[in-house]
Design a protein around this motif. Structure first.
Motif, short mmCIF file in Angstrom:
data_model
loop_
_atom_site.label_atom_id
_atom_site.label_comp_id
_atom_site.label_asym_id
_atom_site.label_seq_id
_atom_site.Cartn_x
_atom_site.Cartn_y
_atom_site.Cartn_z
N VAL A 1 0.85 -1.19 0.00
CA VAL A 1 0.00 0.00 0.00
C VAL A 1 0.88 1.24 0.00
CG1 VAL A 1 -1.74 1.31 1.29
CG2 VAL A 1 -1.89 -1.18 1.17
N VAL A 2 0.63 2.15 -0.94
CA VAL A 2 1.42 3.37 -1.05
C VAL A 2 0.56 4.63 -0.97
CG1 VAL A 2 3.31 2.30 -2.33
CG2 VAL A 2 1.34 3.23 -3.58
N ASP A 3 -0.76 4.48 -0.98
CA ASP A 3 -1.63 5.66 -0.96
C ASP A 3 -2.95 5.30 -0.30
OD1 ASP A 3 -2.48 8.22 -1.41
OD2 ASP A 3 -2.82 7.99 -3.57
N VAL A 4 -3.38 6.16 0.62
CA VAL A 4 -4.66 5.97 1.31
C VAL A 4 -5.51 7.22 1.07
CG1 VAL A 4 -5.80 5.57 3.51
CG2 VAL A 4 -3.55 4.56 3.07
N ARG A 5 -6.71 7.02 0.53
CA ARG A 5 -7.69 8.10 0.36
C ARG A 5 -8.90 7.74 1.21
NH1 ARG A 5 -7.27 11.08 -4.90
NH2 ARG A 5 -5.43 10.27 -5.98
N PHE A 6 -9.13 8.51 2.25
CA PHE A 6 -10.22 8.15 3.16
C PHE A 6 -10.77 9.43 3.79
CE2 PHE A 6 -12.35 6.51 6.88
CZ PHE A 6 -12.82 5.27 6.47
N ASN A 7 -11.99 9.78 3.40
CA ASN A 7 -12.64 10.97 3.94
C ASN A 7 -14.14 10.79 3.77
OD1 ASN A 7 -13.74 13.62 4.32
ND2 ASN A 7 -11.67 14.43 4.06
N ASN A 8 -14.80 10.43 4.86
CA ASN A 8 -16.21 10.07 4.77
C ASN A 8 -17.11 11.25 4.42
OD1 ASN A 8 -18.00 7.76 5.04
ND2 ASN A 8 -18.91 8.86 6.77
N TRP A 9 -16.66 12.49 4.70
CA TRP A 9 -17.50 13.65 4.42
C TRP A 9 -17.63 13.92 2.93
CZ3 TRP A 9 -13.41 14.44 8.08
CH2 TRP A 9 -13.83 14.31 9.41
N ILE A 10 -16.55 13.75 2.21
CA ILE A 10 -16.60 14.11 0.79
C ILE A 10 -16.56 12.87 -0.11
CG2 ILE A 10 -15.64 16.40 1.14
CD1 ILE A 10 -12.96 15.39 0.20
N ARG A 11 -16.88 11.70 0.48
CA ARG A 11 -17.14 10.54 -0.37
C ARG A 11 -18.45 10.79 -1.11
NH1 ARG A 11 -19.94 6.08 0.88
NH2 ARG A 11 -19.90 6.55 3.12
N ASP A 12 -18.43 10.75 -2.43
CA ASP A 12 -19.59 11.11 -3.24
C ASP A 12 -20.49 9.89 -3.44
OD1 ASP A 12 -21.10 13.03 -4.53
OD2 ASP A 12 -20.02 12.88 -6.43
N THR A 13 -21.50 10.02 -4.30
CA THR A 13 -22.42 8.93 -4.59
C THR A 13 -21.65 7.67 -4.99
OG1 THR A 13 -24.05 10.52 -5.39
CG2 THR A 13 -24.36 8.22 -6.03
N LEU A 14 -22.00 6.56 -4.38
CA LEU A 14 -21.31 5.31 -4.66
C LEU A 14 -21.86 4.70 -5.94
CD1 LEU A 14 -19.15 3.39 -3.47
CD2 LEU A 14 -21.03 2.09 -2.46
N ARG A 15 -21.02 4.65 -6.96
CA ARG A 15 -21.42 4.10 -8.26
C ARG A 15 -20.61 2.84 -8.53
NH1 ARG A 15 -20.59 8.77 -12.46
NH2 ARG A 15 -18.59 8.88 -11.34
N LEU A 16 -21.14 1.72 -8.08
CA LEU A 16 -20.52 0.42 -8.28
C LEU A 16 -21.55 -0.55 -8.83
CD1 LEU A 16 -18.45 0.02 -4.97
CD2 LEU A 16 -17.56 0.58 -7.23
N PRO A 17 -21.11 -1.65 -9.45
CA PRO A 17 -22.07 -2.67 -9.86
C PRO A 17 -22.93 -3.12 -8.69
CG PRO A 17 -19.91 -3.13 -10.80
CD PRO A 17 -19.73 -2.00 -9.83
N ALA A 18 -24.19 -3.40 -8.94
CA ALA A 18 -25.14 -3.70 -7.87
C ALA A 18 -24.66 -4.81 -6.95
CB ALA A 18 -26.50 -4.06 -8.48
N GLU A 19 -24.04 -5.85 -7.55
CA GLU A 19 -23.64 -7.00 -6.74
C GLU A 19 -22.42 -6.70 -5.87
OE1 GLU A 19 -21.55 -7.34 -10.75
OE2 GLU A 19 -23.54 -6.77 -9.98
N VAL A 20 -21.77 -5.57 -6.10
CA VAL A 20 -20.58 -5.22 -5.34
C VAL A 20 -20.90 -4.23 -4.21
CG1 VAL A 20 -18.26 -4.17 -5.51
CG2 VAL A 20 -19.12 -5.63 -7.35
N ILE A 21 -22.04 -3.56 -4.29
CA ILE A 21 -22.32 -2.45 -3.37
C ILE A 21 -22.29 -2.90 -1.91
CG2 ILE A 21 -24.11 -0.85 -2.59
CD1 ILE A 21 -24.85 -0.41 -5.52
N GLU A 22 -23.06 -3.93 -1.56
CA GLU A 22 -23.11 -4.33 -0.16
C GLU A 22 -21.78 -4.89 0.33
OE1 GLU A 22 -26.45 -6.70 0.89
OE2 GLU A 22 -27.91 -5.16 0.35
#
Length: 391
Positions: A296-317
């Motif tokens: 791991v060389v980069d961590v992006r983690f910020n719950n406030w500015i995480r935008d709409t989650l656009r993932l395949p339906a089977e991956v969302i949960e």
């Protein structure tokens, strides 16, 4: 064997052009030419073979390199004739080419750059926090007064991702003065230097008195700031303790405990976005980024500015479960460092690795005022290389 006695006089070499010391490197003892290149032998029994084309390309004379900038002047070649004369003098290599051109190489420089040799570097390798981790503390006077103090601060920051500077003056813009010793300030949509204090009509949660969960700053940028400096000028309010966690350590804990969760967070890009009246900055990237070796060389983690989650339906949960697991590990006390900043303290951390947060504070009980800025990691590494050259 092509050796000739000579005094240990310095030669014009790539080492000189890079301003790097090689006095302690093994001396070159012999050089044997062949049709394809040159076989080299050092006093420590190291050996290497370098093609003629590589040697001609790395000539550091003033015809091949600019005398002031040290930048390469010659155009790329597809091939090179063998050298017509090869000499080892005083532990260094001297070549004369068929066109009369002469090249001189420092034997130590060649030793450090022989094929298969680990690159010599004064930069410490990143070290994830463990049970024995202790925050490195450097006195302000040591940082500003001598190269050893500055080097200790740089090494701790690059190695651990976190370092504390203590006993600084209560002076406005001191954070900028300290930062510019290393390099230019990295400006963002919040400016080159910013004040962290509760204020009316905030456009960021940092400018309120609420608690801030662990996060990295500006993951919505294609290249988020590398290093953050926060200088404490006032901290009399009740609460407001600073919180830190090593994203490298926690990511590895997640990989061990739940490999599938790690895979989802490292392979699935998600949207981050910041919007106000003047700015709309967005990017799509995974929570964790790994290099070719899987580290791991980069961590992006910020719950406030995480935008709409656009993932395949089977991956969302499954993704939400992975995200929640990472969140839980980050906020586990065994992975968290708590610190109350005192006026005159400056905390510096790797924003692409170490997550930071704070407890809520009561602005009615006193004042809390931090000044902050960002730096590029390139400038820290540059400064440490320069200090290493001077030692």
């Amino acid at each position: 064997m092509h050796t000739a006695p000579s005094p240990d006089a310095p030669v014009d070499s790539p080492a000189m052009h890079e301003l790097a010391p090689y006095a302690d490197a093994p001396r070159l003892s012999d050089a044997q030419p062949n049709a394809d290149g040159l076989s080299l032998f050092w006093e420590d029994h190291a050996q290497a073979r370098l093609p003629w084309l590589w040697l001609r390309d790395h000539c550091a004379c003033t015809e091949c390199r600019h005398p002031q900038t040290r930048e390469r002047l010659v155009l790329p070649r597809a091939e090179s004739d063998p050298a017509s004369d090869v000499q080892v003098q005083g532990g260094h290599l001297q070549l004369t080419w068929s066109d009369g051109h002469q090249s001189h190489f420092d034997g130590g420089w060649l030793h450090q750059r022989r094929p298969g040799a680990a690159p010599a570097s004064p930069l410490p390798a990143p070290r994830p926090w463990g049970d024995d981790y202790r925050l490195e503390r450097v006195d302000h006077a040591a940082f500003t007064g001598n190269a050893a103090g500055e080097r200790a601060w740089l090494e701790a920051l690059l190695r651990d991702g976190l370092v504390l500077l203590e006993n600084g003056p209560l002076a406005d813009e001191e954070v900028s003065r300290l930062a510019t010793r290393i390099g230019p300030l990295r400006a963002t949509n919040f400016g080159a230097r910013f004040d962290v204090q509760s204020k009316p009509n905030p456009n960021n949660a940092a400018y309120t008195a609420i608690a801030l969960a662990l996060h990295t700053d500006l993951p919505n940028w294609q290249h988020p700031p590398d290093i953050q400096l926060l200088y404490c000028l006032e901290n009399d309010a009740e609460g407001g303790e600073s919180l830190f966690a090593d994203g490298y350590q926690v990511a590895e804990a997640l990989r061990q405990e739940d490999p599938e969760a790690f895979r989802l967070l490292s392979e699935m890009p998600i949207d981050f976005r910041f919007q106000d009246e003047d700015q709309d900055i967005a990017v799509c990237a995974p929570i964790l980024t790994c290099n070719a070796e899987g580290r791991v060389v980069d961590v992006r983690f910020n719950n406030w500015i995480r935008d709409t989650l656009r993932l395949p339906a089977e991956v969302i949960e499954p993704w939400y479960r992975a995200y929640h697991r990472f969140w839980t590990l980050l906020h586990d006390p065994r992975h968290q460092l708590d610190l109350t900043l005192r006026p005159g303290d400056m905390i510096a951390f790797d924003n692409r690795r170490v997550l930071h947060g704070r407890g809520a504070f009561d602005p009615n009980t006193g004042r809390r005022h931090l000044q902050g800025t960002y730096l590029d990691r390139d400038m820290l590494e540059s400064r440490l290389r320069v200090l290493a050259r001077q030692s």
